[in-house]
Enzyme design. Structure first.
Site, PDB file in Angstrom:
ATOM      1  CG  ASP A 166      10.008   5.303  -6.146  1.00  0.00           C
ATOM      2  OD1 ASP A 166      10.036   3.946  -5.982  1.00  0.00           O
ATOM      3  OD2 ASP A 166       9.348   6.328  -5.573  1.00  0.00           O
ATOM      4  CE  LYS A 192       9.857   1.574 -10.468  1.00  0.00           C
ATOM      5  NZ  LYS A 192      10.660   0.353 -10.018  1.00  0.00           N
ATOM      6  CG  MET A 225       0.565  -0.610  -7.365  1.00  0.00           C
ATOM      7  SD  MET A 225       1.850  -1.364  -8.062  1.00  0.00           S
ATOM      8  CE  MET A 225       1.967  -2.595  -6.990  1.00  0.00           C
TER       9      MET A 225
HETATM   10  N1  SAH Z   1       6.837  -0.045  -1.515  1.00  0.00           N
HETATM   11  C1  SAH Z   1       5.426   0.616  -1.284  1.00  0.00           C
HETATM   12  C2  SAH Z   1       4.668   0.149  -2.316  1.00  0.00           C
HETATM   13  C3  SAH Z   1       4.779   0.584  -3.566  1.00  0.00           C
HETATM   14  S1  SAH Z   1       3.605   0.129  -4.876  1.00  0.00           S
HETATM   15  C4  SAH Z   1       5.072   0.493   0.072  1.00  0.00           C
HETATM   16  O1  SAH Z   1       5.542  -0.299   0.980  1.00  0.00           O
HETATM   17  O2  SAH Z   1       3.943   1.274   0.456  1.00  0.00           O
HETATM   18  C5  SAH Z   1       2.738   1.493  -4.992  1.00  0.00           C
HETATM   19  C6  SAH Z   1       1.519   1.442  -4.338  1.00  0.00           C
HETATM   20  O3  SAH Z   1       1.660   1.779  -2.863  1.00  0.00           O
HETATM   21  C7  SAH Z   1       0.304   2.741  -4.603  1.00  0.00           C
HETATM   22  O4  SAH Z   1      -0.284   2.276  -6.033  1.00  0.00           O
HETATM   23  C8  SAH Z   1      -0.374   2.610  -3.523  1.00  0.00           C
HETATM   24  O5  SAH Z   1      -1.502   1.521  -3.667  1.00  0.00           O
HETATM   25  C9  SAH Z   1       0.557   2.424  -2.538  1.00  0.00           C
HETATM   26  N2  SAH Z   1       0.958   3.670  -1.870  1.00  0.00           N
HETATM   27  C10 SAH Z   1       2.061   4.339  -1.639  1.00  0.00           C
HETATM   28  N3  SAH Z   1       2.077   5.170  -0.904  1.00  0.00           N
HETATM   29  C11 SAH Z   1       0.951   5.640  -0.527  1.00  0.00           C
HETATM   30  C12 SAH Z   1       0.352   6.334   0.188  1.00  0.00           C
HETATM   31  N4  SAH Z   1       0.767   7.609   0.588  1.00  0.00           N
HETATM   32  N5  SAH Z   1      -1.271   6.351   0.397  1.00  0.00           N
HETATM   33  C13 SAH Z   1      -1.899   5.429   0.056  1.00  0.00           C
HETATM   34  N6  SAH Z   1      -1.345   4.368  -0.881  1.00  0.00           N
HETATM   35  C14 SAH Z   1       0.028   4.318  -1.217  1.00  0.00           C
END
Ligand code: SAH
Length: 255
Positions: free
Chosen positions: A37, A59, A171
């Site tokens: 993704d 996504k 998110m």
């Molecule tokens: N599975 C992922 C989350 C997916 S939902 C996890 O465990 O982190 C997507 C959300 O994750 C984004 O909208 C943001 O809020 C967060 N996110 C993912 N990578 C990030 C990063 N490097 N820095 C800050 N927020 C992040």
């Protein structure tokens, strides 16, 4: 059954390729197909087998390229063609990663699935910002919630934030005004500390701090973009500032 394919859901961690697990790297190196993704960084993709086919199913919010059912169907199709399919997902596959839906798609097709956990962005962000999510003086509970539009008003967050508690919102950038209102309606004080951690663990990471009532303005003022996490609670006061961070990150990048 020799040419039977395989589906492995792999957590790609928060961004920095150094934060992949050894098992994730092994799976990437053995992959025939990597379905990833939009949150997966190029440095992570560079670790895939050079012969593997990379398929993006980005996504990002409001920019869906492939609906979830089609992603499931794609994984099943590739595995049934005898390929070793790595489904690479930002952070951990089972933390707001729709990993559960992909497991169900595989099982419905009679395929077994393996899950390789990843460092969720919540944990990566906390470490990089040096902001402990629990701390004996500040918080003994931590909750992860999703702040995207769909169903936000129906979600019951009552009791998840407040004194002695840390709330981590995924998110939540686009809906920060509704989030701040929701929390204040639930009785949270407008001067509860908040932090926004943008692009955690990446060289352009930022940590911004304010108070709950100012959250949407902070996000607007600073032009915060997804991916970012919102941390609500006393621990949001802890940790390093963006400037200090920049220095550490650039030292690490140079090393
Ligand atoms: N599975 C992922 C989350 C997916 S939902 C996890 O465990 O982190 C997507 C959300 O994750 C984004 O909208 C943001 O809020 C967060 N996110 C993912 N990578 C990030 C990063 N490097 N820095 C800050 N927020 C992040």
């Amino acid at each position: 059954m020799d040419n039977e394919g395989q589906i492995i859901l792999v957590g790609a961690g928060p961004g920095d390729a150094d934060l992949l697990t050894v098992r994730a790297v092994r799976a990437l190196q053995a992959a025939d197909v990597v379905v990833h993704d939009g949150l997966v960084s190029d440095d992570v993709l560079a670790l895939a087998n050079p012969h593997a086919r990379l398929i993006s199913v980005a996504k990002r919010r409001a920019r869906h390229t492939l609906p979830q059912e089609e992603i499931g169907a794609l994984l099943v199709r590739e595995a049934q063609a005898g390929h070793k399919v790595v489904r690479l997902k930002g952070g951990d596959p089972f933390v707001f990663g729709r990993g559960g839906e992909e497991v169900e798609a595989a099982q419905a097709a009679g395929l077994s699935v393996e899950i390789v956990p990843g460092i969720s962005s919540a944990l990566g962000a906390a470490a990089a910002a040096q902001m402990p999510l629990t701390h004996r003086d500040h918080a003994s509970t931590v909750s992860f919630v999703a702040g995207q539009c769909k169903g936000l008003s129906e979600q019951n967050w009552a009791g998840l934030a407040g004194k002695g508690r840390t709330l981590v919102i995924f998110m939540g950038v686009a809906t920060s005004a509704a989030i701040a209102d929701k929390l204040m309606d639930d009785g949270l004080s407008p001067d509860t500390p908040v932090a926004v951690i943008e692009r955690a663990t990446l060289p352009t990471m930022r940590v911004l701090r304010s108070l709950l009532a100012d959250l949407p303005l902070l996000i607007e003022r600073e032009g915060v973009k997804s991916p970012a996490l919102i941390v609500v609670g006393d621990v949001a006061r802890l940790g390093v500032d963006s400037e200090v961070l920049m220095e550490t990150l650039s030292v690490e990048t140079r090393a």
